[in-house]
Every structure is written in C-alpha cells, then in structure tokens.
Design a protein around this motif. Structure first.
Motif, PDB file in Angstrom:
ATOM      1  N   TYR A 246      -1.619  49.084  61.695  1.00 56.69           N
ATOM      2  CA  TYR A 246      -1.217  48.203  60.596  1.00 56.69           C
ATOM      3  C   TYR A 246      -0.722  47.029  60.746  1.00 56.69           C
ATOM      4  N   ILE A 247       0.354  46.939  61.804  1.00 53.66           N
ATOM      5  CA  ILE A 247       1.143  45.803  62.149  1.00 53.66           C
ATOM      6  C   ILE A 247      -0.062  44.689  62.769  1.00 53.66           C
ATOM      7  N   ALA A 248      -0.798  45.297  63.563  1.00 51.65           N
ATOM      8  CA  ALA A 248      -2.054  44.443  64.314  1.00 51.65           C
ATOM      9  C   ALA A 248      -3.199  44.261  63.578  1.00 51.65           C
ATOM     10  N   LEU A 249      -2.855  44.441  62.274  1.00 52.72           N
ATOM     11  CA  LEU A 249      -4.105  44.009  61.536  1.00 52.72           C
ATOM     12  C   LEU A 249      -5.452  44.616  61.562  1.00 52.72           C
ATOM     13  N   GLN A 250      -5.245  45.813  62.179  1.00 54.81           N
ATOM     14  CA  GLN A 250      -6.941  46.483  62.651  1.00 54.81           C
ATOM     15  C   GLN A 250      -7.252  47.016  61.320  1.00 54.81           C
ATOM     16  N   SER A 251      -8.797  46.726  61.014  1.00 56.81           N
ATOM     17  CA  SER A 251      -9.497  47.167  59.923  1.00 56.81           C
ATOM     18  C   SER A 251      -9.189  48.566  59.742  1.00 56.81           C
ATOM     19  N   GLY A 252      -8.959  48.924  58.450  1.00 52.29           N
ATOM     20  CA  GLY A 252      -8.889  50.383  58.053  1.00 52.29           C
ATOM     21  C   GLY A 252      -7.566  51.243  58.013  1.00 52.29           C
ATOM     22  N   TYR A 253      -6.680  50.453  58.487  1.00 47.10           N
ATOM     23  CA  TYR A 253      -5.260  50.487  58.696  1.00 47.10           C
ATOM     24  C   TYR A 253      -4.338  49.700  57.699  1.00 47.10           C
ATOM     25  N   GLU A 254      -4.427  50.182  56.405  1.00 49.01           N
ATOM     26  CA  GLU A 254      -3.588  49.274  55.377  1.00 49.01           C
ATOM     27  C   GLU A 254      -2.734  50.047  54.662  1.00 49.01           C
ATOM     28  N   ILE A 255      -1.425  49.255  54.558  1.00 46.82           N
ATOM     29  CA  ILE A 255      -0.419  50.109  54.112  1.00 46.82           C
ATOM     30  C   ILE A 255       0.265  49.193  52.921  1.00 46.82           C
TER      31      ILE A 255
END
Length: 338
Positions: free
Chosen positions: A292-301
């Motif tokens: 999420y910190i790395a702004l990877q797609s699919g990992y949203e908080i």
C-alpha cells in the motif's frame, strides 16, 4: 373357405405380434419389484414412474433390465407415510415435482452429487425429516423444497449451490442455523419464512438477501451480515421482533440497512492487525501495508474504512512502516500485543 381361414390366421398373428412388441421402439413400461419404470430404448435410460410398495426402507435400483435409472418422476413417493429411509443410486440425474412430499416418517435423506435437476416441493411436509445432505450439483435449492419440515435441524449443501429458492425452508421451525453451503450468493424470497432460526452468521459469499427472506422468524435475535452483502430488501427481516440485532462491519451496507430500517446495529469486533481480513495476523498483513505504501495496484487502505482501522495498529491515525513493523514483530512473537 380356406382363403377365409388364412385371413383369420394372419390377423391373429398380427394381433399377437402387436401384443408382445412395444407400441414405440423407444419407450416401454415395465414392472420391477414394487417399482414401475419407463424404459427409453433410444437413451438406454429408465425413469422411476411409480412406487407400489409399503416397506419402511426403500432402495431405488441403479439399473433395470440393463437400463440405467436416471430419473424419479413427479409424485412417485407422495404420501407414502410408511417410508422411514430412502437410498438413491449415483445414477439419478433428475428428481421430479413433489417426489417425496408428505413422507411423514422419512428421517434422513442423502441426495447424490449426480442430481442436476429437482422439482419444487421435493420434501414438502416431511415432518419427521431431521437431516438432509444435498450433495446434488444444482445451482438453486428448489422453491418450497423443505416447506413444513418441522423436525429439520441439519442441512448440508453442495459447493455447486448458489441460491436458496423461494420459501425453501418455510415453516422449518426446528431449524436454528443456516444450511452449510460454501458458494451461496443469494437467499431468495421468503426462503426462511416462519422458521426457527435464532442466531445466524450469513456466509461471506452471499451478496443478496431477497424479499422477506427471514420474515416471521420470531426467535431470530442476531444476524451477522458480511460486507459481501450489497443488497437487502426492505422487508427481509419483517416481524422478527424488537430484539433483532444486525452485526456487521463499520461502513458496510448492513450498517446502512439496519439504520434505515430502525434495527439495532452492532459493529463486528475488530481484529487489529488483520489487514487482509483472513482471520489471522501474520507477515502477509505486513506485506499488504508495505505494498500500500509503495502504491501498488490492488492494495488500498482508504481512511475511515474498516481496513484502515485494522491496519492502524498503533492508533496514531496513520498507516505506515511503523504499523507494518509492529505486525511483523507480533507475527514473529517478538511482542505479545500492539
């Protein structure tokens, strides 16, 4: 005179041949023990069309005169209240309308996985039925399938089954919990109308709770509704009494529905650190935050959501590397709490 005798003899032979050869080359009715079957010469399959026995135990054969038994016709065992047990072969593909209705002494049924089609009212009014194992490969439990099965307490459903049909469990007053079914996505109209449900947890594959699905369930006090549910009809829980409580996730559709319909709502207890909501706290949760910190797609908080609450383990209002590190330490037993 001789010519006349020859004509009479020929006519007799023709009548004799007609009497021993079926009218159709593709179908014939035969009796086999206490059963009557319709044989289909084209498909080499047999349909159980009638039962004339009076035994407490019935075993349907898998073959009859070399024909495979694949179907039980409508009403075959209707009102045979002497039957206490039935054994069905793994050749059965279809069970007809009301096939076992009013078998009031039938106690248990196991439907083979080969069944892909069933008619409505299959076990309607089987008042002694306590267990049902629906191993059948059907997408929908038929409408009124177990209507008025007042002794029914246990139901297992195959992973093929996605929907519970209209009033499938209407009047099942001894049924206290939902059927075990891992793929059910829809609970149909009045599916559990007037049943004995008390405290239930809806499977997290369910997306729709239809019209009156749990109406008149007077003993129902707690319903755990997962976030997968995105549609609940207004009267899904009508006449369930003032003590009904819906339990769900913060910000979920269940919460909105409860508030819109003046039903008490309780938020699910949070398992802080279980970021991916798999019921456990482990390194995967830490990885989720890092992605999420790395702004990877699919990992949203998103802030203000349930996942944010689970991910913010130190409660500082942020989800960052500190939270990921704490989860790693907890998973490795380096700390025993956050």
């Amino acid at each position: 005179m001789k010519k006349s005798k020859k004509i009479i003899s020929l006519a007799f032979v023709v009548l004799l041949l007609i009497s021993i050869v079926p009218m159709s080359a593709s179908a014939a009715e035969v009796v086999y023990g206490n059963f009557s079957f319709e044989l289909n010469g084209t498909t080499n399959q047999a349909t159980l069309s009638e039962y004339n026995g009076n035994s407490s135990s019935v075993k349907v054969p898998d073959t009859v005169y070399g024909y495979t038994v694949t179907k039980i016709d409508d009403l075959v065992f209707y009102k045979h209240d002497e039957i206490q047990s039935v054994s069905l072969p793994n050749t059965i593909k279809s069970i007809g309308f009301s096939a076992f209705s009013s078998c009031t002494k039938l106690k248990k049924i196991i439907l083979p996985v080969t069944v892909t089609s069933m008619g409505e009212y299959t076990f309607n009014n089987c008042t002694s039925l306590t267990e049902a194992y629906v191993n059948s490969a059907i997408e929908t439990l038929p409408n009124y399938m177990f209507k008025n099965c007042t002794s029914l307490t246990k139901v297992n459903v195959n992973f093929y089954t996605e929907k519970i049909g209209t009033r499938a469990f209407d009047g099942c007053t001894s049924l206290k919990s939902l059927p075990n079914g891992v793929a059910i996505t829809e609970i149909g109209d009045e599916a559990f109308f007037n049943s004995g449900l008390e405290s239930i947890k809806i499977n997290d594959t369910v997306t729709t709770i239809a019209n009156g699905a749990f109406s008149n369930c007077s003993k129902l006090t707690k319903v755990n509704v997962p976030s997968s549910v995105t549609s609940i009809f207004d009267n899904a829980f009508s006449n369930c009494g003032e003590n009904l409580t819906i339990i769900g996730d913060y910000g979920s559709y269940a919460e909105k529905y409860a508030k819109d319909n003046n039903i008490t709502f309780e938020e699910n207890p949070l398992l802080i650190g279980d970021v991916n909501n798999d019921g456990d706290i482990n390194v995967r949760d830490s990885v989720y935050i890092l992605r999420y910190i790395a702004l990877q797609s699919g990992y949203e908080i998103p802030e203000g959501t349930l996942i944010f609450k689970r991910a913010d383990v130190n409660g500082d209002g942020k989800v960052d590397v500190t939270d990921a590190t704490l989860i790693q330490k907890y998973a490795l037993h380096m700390i025993d709490k956050f």
